[in-house]
Write an enzyme that holds these catalytic residues in place. Sequence first.
Site, short mmCIF file in Angstrom:
data_model
loop_
_atom_site.label_atom_id
_atom_site.label_comp_id
_atom_site.label_asym_id
_atom_site.label_seq_id
_atom_site.Cartn_x
_atom_site.Cartn_y
_atom_site.Cartn_z
N HIS A 21 0.85 -1.20 0.00
CA HIS A 21 0.00 0.00 0.00
C HIS A 21 0.88 1.24 0.00
CE1 HIS A 21 -4.20 -1.58 1.27
NE2 HIS A 21 -3.59 -2.42 0.46
N TYR A 39 -9.51 5.96 6.51
CA TYR A 39 -9.72 6.40 7.90
C TYR A 39 -10.74 7.52 7.85
CZ TYR A 39 -5.51 3.82 9.36
OH TYR A 39 -4.59 2.85 9.63
N PRO A 47 -5.15 1.73 18.47
CA PRO A 47 -4.83 1.10 17.19
C PRO A 47 -4.83 2.02 15.98
CG PRO A 47 -7.03 0.48 17.91
CD PRO A 47 -6.41 1.23 19.04
N LYS A 69 0.32 0.80 15.00
CA LYS A 69 1.70 0.72 15.48
C LYS A 69 1.98 -0.44 16.44
CE LYS A 69 3.64 4.08 13.41
NZ LYS A 69 3.77 3.42 12.13
N TYR A 128 3.43 7.15 9.79
CA TYR A 128 2.66 5.94 9.49
C TYR A 128 3.56 4.84 8.92
CZ TYR A 128 -1.48 3.21 8.24
OH TYR A 128 -2.44 2.23 8.18
P1 FAD Z 1 0.26 -10.33 22.47
O1 FAD Z 1 -0.15 -10.46 21.06
O2 FAD Z 1 -0.76 -9.87 23.45
O3 FAD Z 1 0.87 -11.71 22.92
C1 FAD Z 1 1.15 -12.01 24.26
C2 FAD Z 1 1.07 -13.50 24.47
O4 FAD Z 1 1.42 -13.80 25.82
C3 FAD Z 1 -0.33 -14.04 24.24
O5 FAD Z 1 -0.30 -15.15 23.38
C4 FAD Z 1 -0.79 -14.42 25.64
O6 FAD Z 1 -1.70 -15.53 25.65
C5 FAD Z 1 0.51 -14.75 26.31
N1 FAD Z 1 0.49 -14.64 27.77
C6 FAD Z 1 -0.17 -13.72 28.53
N2 FAD Z 1 0.03 -13.95 29.82
C7 FAD Z 1 0.84 -15.03 29.91
C8 FAD Z 1 1.38 -15.76 30.99
N3 FAD Z 1 1.13 -15.41 32.26
N4 FAD Z 1 2.16 -16.81 30.73
C9 FAD Z 1 2.41 -17.19 29.45
N5 FAD Z 1 1.91 -16.55 28.38
C10 FAD Z 1 1.13 -15.48 28.61
N6 FAD Z 1 -2.67 -3.35 16.69
C11 FAD Z 1 -2.80 -2.79 15.51
O7 FAD Z 1 -1.80 -2.27 14.98
N7 FAD Z 1 -4.03 -2.79 14.88
C12 FAD Z 1 -5.14 -3.39 15.46
O8 FAD Z 1 -6.21 -3.39 14.88
C13 FAD Z 1 -5.04 -3.97 16.70
N8 FAD Z 1 -6.11 -4.54 17.31
C14 FAD Z 1 -5.96 -5.09 18.56
C15 FAD Z 1 -7.06 -5.66 19.23
C16 FAD Z 1 -6.91 -6.20 20.53
C17 FAD Z 1 -8.12 -6.81 21.25
C18 FAD Z 1 -5.64 -6.17 21.15
C19 FAD Z 1 -5.47 -6.74 22.54
C20 FAD Z 1 -4.56 -5.62 20.46
C21 FAD Z 1 -4.71 -5.06 19.18
N9 FAD Z 1 -3.62 -4.50 18.47
C22 FAD Z 1 -3.76 -3.93 17.28
C23 FAD Z 1 -2.30 -4.48 19.00
C24 FAD Z 1 -1.44 -5.62 18.46
O9 FAD Z 1 -2.24 -6.73 18.14
C25 FAD Z 1 -0.48 -5.92 19.56
O10 FAD Z 1 0.34 -4.76 19.72
C26 FAD Z 1 0.37 -7.15 19.33
O11 FAD Z 1 -0.42 -8.31 19.42
C27 FAD Z 1 1.48 -7.19 20.37
O12 FAD Z 1 2.11 -8.42 20.33
P2 FAD Z 1 2.72 -9.07 21.66
O13 FAD Z 1 3.33 -10.33 21.22
O14 FAD Z 1 3.52 -8.05 22.35
O15 FAD Z 1 1.49 -9.32 22.61
C1 DHB Z 2 -6.01 -2.40 10.90
C2 DHB Z 2 -6.02 -2.01 12.18
C3 DHB Z 2 -5.57 -0.76 12.50
O1 DHB Z 2 -5.54 -0.38 13.76
C4 DHB Z 2 -5.16 0.12 11.56
O2 DHB Z 2 -4.78 1.37 11.91
C5 DHB Z 2 -5.14 -0.28 10.27
C6 DHB Z 2 -5.57 -1.55 9.93
C7 DHB Z 2 -6.50 -3.75 10.55
O3 DHB Z 2 -6.88 -4.50 11.46
O4 DHB Z 2 -6.53 -4.07 9.37
#
Ligand code: FAD
Ligand code: DHB
Length: 392
Positions: A75, A203, A295, A299, A387
Amino acid sequence: MVHRRTQVAIIGAGPAGLLLGALLARHGIDAVIVEQRSAEYVLSRIRAGVLEQTTVDLLREAGVADRCLKEGLTHEGIELSFDGALHRIDFRALTDKHVTVYGQTEVTHDLMQSRASSNLMTDYEAESVEVSGFDCERPAVRYLKGGVSHELACDFIAGCDGYHGICRASVPTDAISTYEKVYPFGWLGVLADVPPVRHELIYANHDRGFALCSQRSRTRSRYYVQCSLDDQADQWSDEAFWDELRRRLPAEIAEAVTTGPSIEKSIAPLRSFVAEPMRFGRLFLAGDAAHIVPPTGAKGLNLAATDVGYLARGLAEHYLERSSSGLDHYSTRCLSRVWKAERFSWWFTSLMHRFPDAGAFGSRLQQAELAYLVGSRSASSALAENYVGLPL
Ligand code: FAD
Ligand code: DHB
């Protein structure tokens, strides 16, 4: 009791933990991942969709970018919708960079496959996970699996266990500072097997609230609408969702939206959060365990990837070059990037959403700022630069 030893114990098999494991394996560093959920559960969480070039480069460095490079969608801009019209922000012209649309689920799937095919160990469904000894020379992770106690001795612990994890919570409160802002609304997201309404993301700022038209592929769309924190996802019928989405888009776009049955529907709260520092002796926090962004700026996943990029480099320097420099600078390097992303995500969220107490003045100011943004090359460039993201 099962006793094991590894160099790096990684808590959490989200994108941060899995990517760290893959990067360490490339350097020949042994790591075990301990995850509280099942692999199927981790894969069922629908989250982010936009990858910065730096994230794709890290996937490539980890040897897991093949499918992303083949199937990910390039994109070169986004569209802002306000006042009934679309305005394009051209990343290619303003920054000479692009982003890749490729879902977090796919990234996670690719990392899990690569881990399994290299016989690297991940202990899923670990219960009562505890970390200890990171303030001295004897870090360890203890957990139960299938009723059996496990103890994993290690040199370092990587806390990649997300916002609700136990790693950050295990740090003494006087050693950590936290900064937080909770937003007075959420995002209701729907995933559907329908073609995206446009080939780029939209957006939308609208009187009824924010909306986002995103996608996972040419046949799968991801849409979001700003909703009340009191809403429940299952109280929103598919029909009500599509109606609300279309109301928030310019007429010709609304008419072009292809609707269909949702295959996932969920509500995410919006929060800004930073914990400082990100290192406590032999424990390193990475990804959502250390920081959350709303979100809007896409980022969260990208910050998780760059954190573990720095951490993998620091650990490689420690083991292969006997230098502590990368680990010593880990926290400051990450936090410098994190606060830039926090600022951008807060600004973009504030610009695009309806806030309950903003009133008519606040909404006219948003219109003025949006008009300035699309009319000024330097303002558009600032949005585009933030971005598409920074190099590591
Ligand atoms: P996570 O993906 O949260 O992974 C952490 C892992 O640790 C999980 O698998 C969990 O089960 C595990 N864990 C937790 N506690 C324990 C424990 N005690 N022992 C062992 N394992 C454990 N970002 C965007 O850019 N766009 C979005 O649209 C977007 N939507 C999101 C929607 C939701 C509901 C959430 C929560 C986040 C969203 N994010 C989004 C943010 C993005 O998905 C996260 O920043 C990303 O998943 C971060 O990755 P991570 O591995 O740090 O954490
Ligand atoms: C998506 C989520 C976001 O937060 C964003 O800024 C752009 C795309 C997505 O889930 O596709």
